[in-house]
Write a protein that holds these residues in place. Structure first.
Motif: not given
Length: 158
Positions: A52-53, A126-127, A31-37, A57-58
């Protein structure tokens, strides 16, 4: 105002829709992958898997991803099994609470008066880009302290 609960903690409150025999990737990790994506503009299952892949690292700063990252098939299956109302409500509550925290700090449109907005953001790696107004020493120093980089731009008029 109640205490703020980060998304990575809130996700753990969702009910696992899969049987224990079929769980390789813990629900919070998927779910974290889904939200962040989604927040990053990746809205297809394949896009989420690649995102995600690429950013492994993040993502591992928040969850272990012991078995690497789920395939787009797994991401899609988990999302299809998940209670859509619970999923949506979790996100709405998180956004609402996040905005309350930001508003409580009286952050306005003028960065020179509101460099405290940087205090509520996770910026590591981040930049941060900005115009001349964001190139003030106190703002640049805070960005560096948060382990981020900055890129400022000034025109010949500024």
């Amino acid at each position: 105002m109640s205490s703020y609960t980060p998304m990575v903690v809130r996700i753990k409150s969702l009910t696992e829709p899969r049987s224990e025999d079929h769980v390789t990737y813990p629900l919070p990790e998927v779910i974290f992958i889904v939200y962040v994506s989604i927040l990053s503009g990746y809205t297809t299952w394949q896009g989420m898997e690649r995102f995600a892949k690429y950013n492994h690292r993040w993502f591992r700063m928040f969850f272990p991803y012991q078995f690497a990252f789920p395939s787009h098939y797994t991401i899609a299956t988990v999302c299809k099994l998940l209670d859509p109302e619970a999923f949506t409500q979790l996100f709405v509550d998180w956004v609402s609470d996040t905005l309350s925290v930001i508003n409580a700090r009286k952050i306005g449109p003028h960065p020179e008066k509101n460099d405290n907005v940087l205090d509520v953001l996770f910026l590591e790696g981040a930049l941060i880009t900005s115009d001349a107004m964001g190139c003030q020493k106190n703002i640049c120093k805070k960005i560096i302290e948060k382990k981020a980089d900055y890129l400022g731009q000034a025109t010949h008029f500024e």
